[in-house]
Design a protein around this motif. Structure first.
Motif, PDB file in Angstrom:
ATOM      1  N   UNK A 198       0.851  -1.189   0.000  1.00 37.47           N
ATOM      2  CA  UNK A 198       0.000   0.000   0.000  1.00 37.47           C
ATOM      3  C   UNK A 198       0.882   1.232   0.000  1.00 37.47           C
ATOM      4  N   UNK A 199       0.522   2.203  -0.818  1.00 37.92           N
ATOM      5  CA  UNK A 199       1.176   3.501  -0.794  1.00 37.92           C
ATOM      6  C   UNK A 199       0.461   4.391   0.210  1.00 37.92           C
ATOM      7  N   UNK A 200       1.155   5.345   0.809  1.00 35.13           N
ATOM      8  CA  UNK A 200       0.453   6.288   1.687  1.00 35.13           C
ATOM      9  C   UNK A 200      -0.630   7.006   0.872  1.00 35.13           C
ATOM     10  N   UNK A 201      -1.841   7.006   1.340  1.00 38.32           N
ATOM     11  CA  UNK A 201      -2.921   7.642   0.602  1.00 38.32           C
ATOM     12  C   UNK A 201      -3.450   6.814  -0.547  1.00 38.32           C
ATOM     13  N   UNK A 202      -2.959   5.576  -0.739  1.00 36.95           N
ATOM     14  CA  UNK A 202      -3.427   4.675  -1.786  1.00 36.95           C
ATOM     15  C   UNK A 202      -2.917   5.080  -3.146  1.00 36.95           C
ATOM     16  N   UNK A 203      -3.056   4.281  -4.141  1.00 40.86           N
ATOM     17  CA  UNK A 203      -3.621   2.942  -4.177  1.00 40.86           C
ATOM     18  C   UNK A 203      -2.594   1.887  -3.784  1.00 40.86           C
ATOM     19  N   UNK A 204      -3.004   0.635  -3.897  1.00 37.30           N
ATOM     20  CA  UNK A 204      -2.084  -0.467  -3.659  1.00 37.30           C
ATOM     21  C   UNK A 204      -1.247  -0.740  -4.892  1.00 37.30           C
ATOM     22  N   UNK A 205      -0.128  -1.423  -4.688  1.00 37.73           N
ATOM     23  CA  UNK A 205       0.688  -1.932  -5.783  1.00 37.73           C
ATOM     24  C   UNK A 205       0.839  -3.425  -5.561  1.00 37.73           C
ATOM     25  N   UNK A 206       0.365  -4.205  -6.532  1.00 35.50           N
ATOM     26  CA  UNK A 206       0.448  -5.664  -6.452  1.00 35.50           C
ATOM     27  C   UNK A 206       1.614  -6.118  -7.326  1.00 35.50           C
ATOM     28  N   UNK A 207       2.607  -6.723  -6.695  1.00 44.07           N
ATOM     29  CA  UNK A 207       3.796  -7.190  -7.399  1.00 44.07           C
ATOM     30  C   UNK A 207       3.631  -8.644  -7.799  1.00 44.07           C
ATOM     31  N   UNK A 208       3.989  -8.953  -9.037  1.00 47.49           N
ATOM     32  CA  UNK A 208       3.948 -10.309  -9.571  1.00 47.49           C
ATOM     33  C   UNK A 208       5.332 -10.697 -10.057  1.00 47.49           C
ATOM     34  N   UNK A 209       5.687 -11.956  -9.904  1.00 44.51           N
ATOM     35  CA  UNK A 209       6.867 -12.533 -10.551  1.00 44.51           C
ATOM     36  C   UNK A 209       6.421 -13.825 -11.219  1.00 44.51           C
ATOM     37  N   UNK A 210       6.900 -14.046 -12.443  1.00 44.18           N
ATOM     38  CA  UNK A 210       6.538 -15.215 -13.240  1.00 44.18           C
ATOM     39  C   UNK A 210       7.790 -15.939 -13.690  1.00 44.18           C
TER      40      UNK A 210
END
Length: 170
Positions: A67-79
């Motif tokens: 979560x960033x301060x004040x939003x939004x979220x960051x969803x990290x993916x690795x493949x």
């Protein structure tokens, strides 16, 4: 239906832990949870191909929500299991950068560069309908090559004379 705002941005990175370190150091991001932790088996096969629209053989090996301060979220993916292209640049089709509103552009830029990003020039005045005495922006590249725009617009903008609707910012 009402769209209330951006919940999160999904970002594929080569190393979830390194990307997490950068986002924490650069933007005060906070790890919320791992949907697919490092010690869990990878997710792949038909269900993953269909759900995400990835090539056959691609496997999710890590997924983490921050979560960033004040939003939004960051969803990290690795493949793994599929060829990966270079990170998108502004000339590529599709989502090509994330813009983060900041209060102090110079302090934030210094911090982001210390955390490992590369500034793509110096802060510049926002142009045309966004201009204002202190309204500025700059682009940076993350350590894995994604583009982030840092911007601030504390002063009124010319477009505001033509509409009651305003850009969203925290």
């Amino acid at each position: 239906m009402t769209v209330r705002g951006v919940d999160h941005v999904g970002l594929t990175v080569p190393d979830v832990d390194a990307a997490t370190t950068f986002l924490v150091e650069a933007f005060d991001a906070v790890v919320l949870y791992d949907t697919l932790p490092a010690d869990a088996p990878p997710k792949g096969g038909h269900e993953t191909d269909e759900r995400l629209g990835v090539p056959d053989g691609a496997r999710e090996v890590r997924v983490r929500m921050l979560a960033l301060p004040g939003g939004p979220g960051i969803e990290l993916f690795a493949f793994d299991g599929a060829a990966q292209g270079a990170p998108a640049v502004p000339t590529d089709l599709g989502w090509q950068h994330v813009a983060l509103y900041v209060d102090d552009l110079d302090v934030t830029l210094d911090r982001v560069v210390r955390a490992g990003a590369v500034a793509l020039g110096v802060p510049r005045p926002l142009p045309g309908p966004e201009e204002g005495a202190r309204n500025r922006f700059v682009y940076v590249r993350t350590p894995w090559g994604s583009t982030v725009e840092l911007l601030t617009y504390p002063d009124p903008q010319p477009y505001e004379a033509h509409t009651d609707r305003r850009r969203w910012h925290p």
